[in-house]
Design an enzyme around this catalytic site. Structure first.
Site, PDB file in Angstrom:
ATOM      1  N   ARG A  46       4.147  -4.426 -12.822  1.00 36.60           N
ATOM      2  CA  ARG A  46       3.320  -4.587 -11.631  1.00 36.60           C
ATOM      3  C   ARG A  46       3.694  -3.597 -10.530  1.00 36.60           C
ATOM      4  NH1 ARG A  46       1.252 -10.324 -10.438  1.00 36.60           N
ATOM      5  NH2 ARG A  46       2.302  -9.992  -8.459  1.00 36.60           N
ATOM      6  N   SER A  47       4.957  -3.235 -10.423  1.00 36.86           N
ATOM      7  CA  SER A  47       5.355  -2.216  -9.447  1.00 36.86           C
ATOM      8  C   SER A  47       4.661  -0.895  -9.763  1.00 36.86           C
ATOM      9  CB  SER A  47       6.870  -2.025  -9.446  1.00 36.86           C
ATOM     10  OG  SER A  47       7.520  -3.202  -9.039  1.00 36.86           O
ATOM     11  N   ARG A  57      -4.903   6.609  -3.280  1.00 34.25           N
ATOM     12  CA  ARG A  57      -5.165   6.813  -1.847  1.00 34.25           C
ATOM     13  C   ARG A  57      -4.685   8.197  -1.385  1.00 34.25           C
ATOM     14  NH1 ARG A  57      -8.881   3.757  -1.861  1.00 34.25           N
ATOM     15  NH2 ARG A  57      -8.756   1.623  -1.106  1.00 34.25           N
ATOM     16  N   HIS A  60      -7.337  10.503  -2.286  1.00 34.42           N
ATOM     17  CA  HIS A  60      -8.456  10.383  -1.350  1.00 34.42           C
ATOM     18  C   HIS A  60      -8.196  11.164  -0.062  1.00 34.42           C
ATOM     19  CE1 HIS A  60      -9.701   6.348  -3.357  1.00 34.42           C
ATOM     20  NE2 HIS A  60     -10.314   7.370  -3.933  1.00 34.42           N
ATOM     21  N   SER A  86      10.717   0.351  -7.676  1.00 30.81           N
ATOM     22  CA  SER A  86      11.503  -0.491  -8.590  1.00 30.81           C
ATOM     23  C   SER A  86      12.256  -1.530  -7.765  1.00 30.81           C
ATOM     24  CB  SER A  86      12.502   0.356  -9.382  1.00 30.81           C
ATOM     25  OG  SER A  86      13.391  -0.463 -10.109  1.00 30.81           O
ATOM     26  N   GLY A  89      15.874  -1.363  -8.780  1.00 33.23           N
ATOM     27  CA  GLY A  89      16.460  -0.027  -8.713  1.00 33.23           C
ATOM     28  C   GLY A  89      17.285   0.312  -9.937  1.00 33.23           C
ATOM     29  N   GLU A  90      17.146  -0.500 -10.977  1.00 35.92           N
ATOM     30  CA  GLU A  90      17.944  -0.321 -12.204  1.00 35.92           C
ATOM     31  C   GLU A  90      17.073  -0.249 -13.454  1.00 35.92           C
ATOM     32  OE1 GLU A  90      21.053   0.394 -12.107  1.00 35.92           O
ATOM     33  OE2 GLU A  90      21.607  -0.288 -10.096  1.00 35.92           O
ATOM     34  N   THR A  91      15.771  -0.111 -13.315  1.00 33.76           N
ATOM     35  CA  THR A  91      14.880  -0.093 -14.470  1.00 33.76           C
ATOM     36  C   THR A  91      15.245   1.087 -15.367  1.00 33.76           C
ATOM     37  OG1 THR A  91      13.160  -1.065 -13.072  1.00 33.76           O
ATOM     38  CG2 THR A  91      12.458  -0.123 -15.191  1.00 33.76           C
ATOM     39  N   SER A 149       7.030 -11.103  -7.503  1.00 31.77           N
ATOM     40  CA  SER A 149       5.732 -11.068  -6.811  1.00 31.77           C
ATOM     41  C   SER A 149       5.835 -10.648  -5.348  1.00 31.77           C
ATOM     42  CB  SER A 149       5.032 -12.420  -6.899  1.00 31.77           C
ATOM     43  OG  SER A 149       4.619 -12.676  -8.220  1.00 31.77           O
TER      44      SER A 149
END
Length: 185
Positions: A46-47, A57, A60, A86, A89-91, A149
């Site tokens: 989702r991030s 954007r 645009h 993230s 910050g560890e993904t 979320s």
């Protein structure tokens, strides 16, 4: 509890979280984006969806923006920016691309809950957003929402607020941006 009650609670959470958005780091990021070069965005789950919305954007606004991993994305060059969203910050899938961007002379930006993370420490600009790291959301955290979320919603709100600041800095209007909107829909 009803959906309306949950929505009210989520909106209150977002209002409280918005009070903690970092002004100085946001201004540094806005200046970096306007300094030139292309902006590349990345994130997982989702991030990642929120970073894609931000890239749209930027496009645009006439700022060259690309989503890492898309077939039409060019290579990052010296002077370009890689922005990674993230929460933790560890993904693991994002860290090698962060290191690669730095080795190519790019500016690395982390938008994260945890500035002390591997990604946060590696970055040239780190923006700390409120939220709960998804694997730490155990029901005792400050959010009623599941997993990440709150961070993901704040990421989208942060990006939209940043776009408004960039529009202000460039003297750009929504009408002018609409001229770059997709027209083959």
């Amino acid at each position: 509890m009803t959906i309306v009650n949950y929505a009210d609670k989520i909106i209150r959470e977002l209002e409280q979280a918005a009070d903690h958005l970092p002004a100085a780091e946001t201004e540094s990021l806005a200046k970096r984006i306007l300094a030139g070069g292309s902006v590349f965005v990345a994130g997982a789950g989702r991030s990642g969806l929120m970073t894609r919305a931000f890239a749209m954007r930027l496009m645009h606004m006439g700022i060259p923006a690309y989503v890492v991993g898309e077939t039409s994305t060019p290579g990052l060059e010296e002077g370009d920016t890689l922005l990674i969203g993230s929460g933790s910050g560890e993904t693991k899938s994002l860290l090698p691309m962060a290191e690669k961007a730095k080795s190519l002379g790019g500016t690395l930006v982390a938008i994260t809950i945890n500035p002390e993370s591997t990604l946060g420490v590696l970055s040239d600009i780190t923006v700390k957003l409120p939220g709960v790291v998804k694997d730490k959301a155990d029901g005792t955290s400050q959010s009623i929402q599941p997993m990440g979320s709150l961070f993901e919603q704040m990421l989208l709100i942060f990006f939209d607020a940043l776009i408004l600041r960039l529009m202000e800095m460039k003297g750009q209007s929504s009408g002018r941006m609409f001229g770059r909107h997709a027209n083959l829909e």
